[in-house]
Design an enzyme around this catalytic site. Structure first.
Site, PDB file in Angstrom:
ATOM      1  CG  ASP A  66      12.534  -3.531  -5.648  1.00  0.00           C
ATOM      2  OD1 ASP A  66      12.654  -2.490  -6.016  1.00  0.00           O
ATOM      3  OD2 ASP A  66      13.633  -4.366  -5.221  1.00  0.00           O
ATOM      4  CD  GLU A  70       9.203  -1.033  -4.766  1.00  0.00           C
ATOM      5  OE1 GLU A  70      10.437  -0.176  -4.875  1.00  0.00           O
ATOM      6  OE2 GLU A  70       9.428  -1.266  -3.404  1.00  0.00           O
TER       7      GLU A  70
END
Length: 226
Positions: free
Chosen positions: A51, A123
């Site tokens: 992320d 991610e």
């Protein structure tokens, strides 16, 4: 286990071959699977890292390629790119869903198609790639997947063509504006919509999601009435 065919496709299509294949395995392991298989690690920590890596990578790309946009416009564009719907579509395009290790309950519940889960895996994959080969490898992967669509304007947040069109058409009173999906291909993914004003077709638009297709249709309608 991540399939041999998937690893071969990663190498052929994106030039990616993991040095530490355990990182790749972990990136595709959901917590439900890890709970059923003692000793297996899930992707949650890789997702946490990915992320941050993606936010930095995308921010760097936008800063370098859109020098005329102000901070607010860059922030809105980045938000459009990193939202759940965006990353889940890239995961599908890269063939990630089939490789996810799920527990029996999650498999039955259809988690493999869940957009939030696909975003998490996208991610996690980038977090694993960062640990294995560093930021240049992540940037290379994004240049082949995400960045071309940014350049095409799919995530442009500096203008909202739908709102502009609505304001222009309704200046003299209420007008019925409809966006209808003509065709969709979730495997790519790709959507095509038509724009109707008071029941009459005005324009069409195409994009990798419904929102992008609607924006393109609205832009086409505005261009007709310049």
């Amino acid at each position: 286990m991540v399939s041999v065919a998937f690893k071969q496709n990663l190498k052929k299509k994106y030039g990616i071959k993991f040095n530490n294949e355990k990182l790749l395995e972990d990136a595709f392991t959901h917590s439900s699977y890890a709970n059923e298989h003692p000793g297996r690690k899930d992707y949650e920590k890789l997702e946490f890292l990915g992320d941050a890596v993606l936010e930095l990578a995308v921010s760097d790309y936008l800063y370098r390629h859109f020098p005329r946009l102000n901070e607010g416009e860059l922030t809105r564009m980045r938000s459009n790119i990193v939202r759940t719907e965006g990353f889940s579509e890239f995961a599908i395009e890269c063939g990630f869903p089939e490789e996810i290790n799920l527990g029996k309950g999650e498999e039955k519940a259809g988690a493999r198609k869940r957009k939030t889960l696909l975003e998490d895996v996208f991610e996690a994959f980038n977090g694993a790639l960062f640990l294995d080969q560093g930021m240049p490898a992540v940037q290379h992967f994004l240049h082949l997947t995400v960045y071309p669509l940014i350049a095409e304007g799919d995530f442009n947040a500096s203008r909202d063509y739908k709102t502009e069109l609505q304001e222009r058409l309704q200046v003299n009173g209420p007008v019925k504006i409809e966006y209808q999906v003509i065709s969709e291909d979730e495997s790519k993914p790709s959507f095509k919509v038509q724009l109707l004003v008071n029941g009459e077709k005005v324009s069409e638009g195409q994009g990798r999601n419904k929102k992008a297709a609607e924006q393109q249709a609205a832009q086409a309608a505005l261009d007709k009435n310049k």
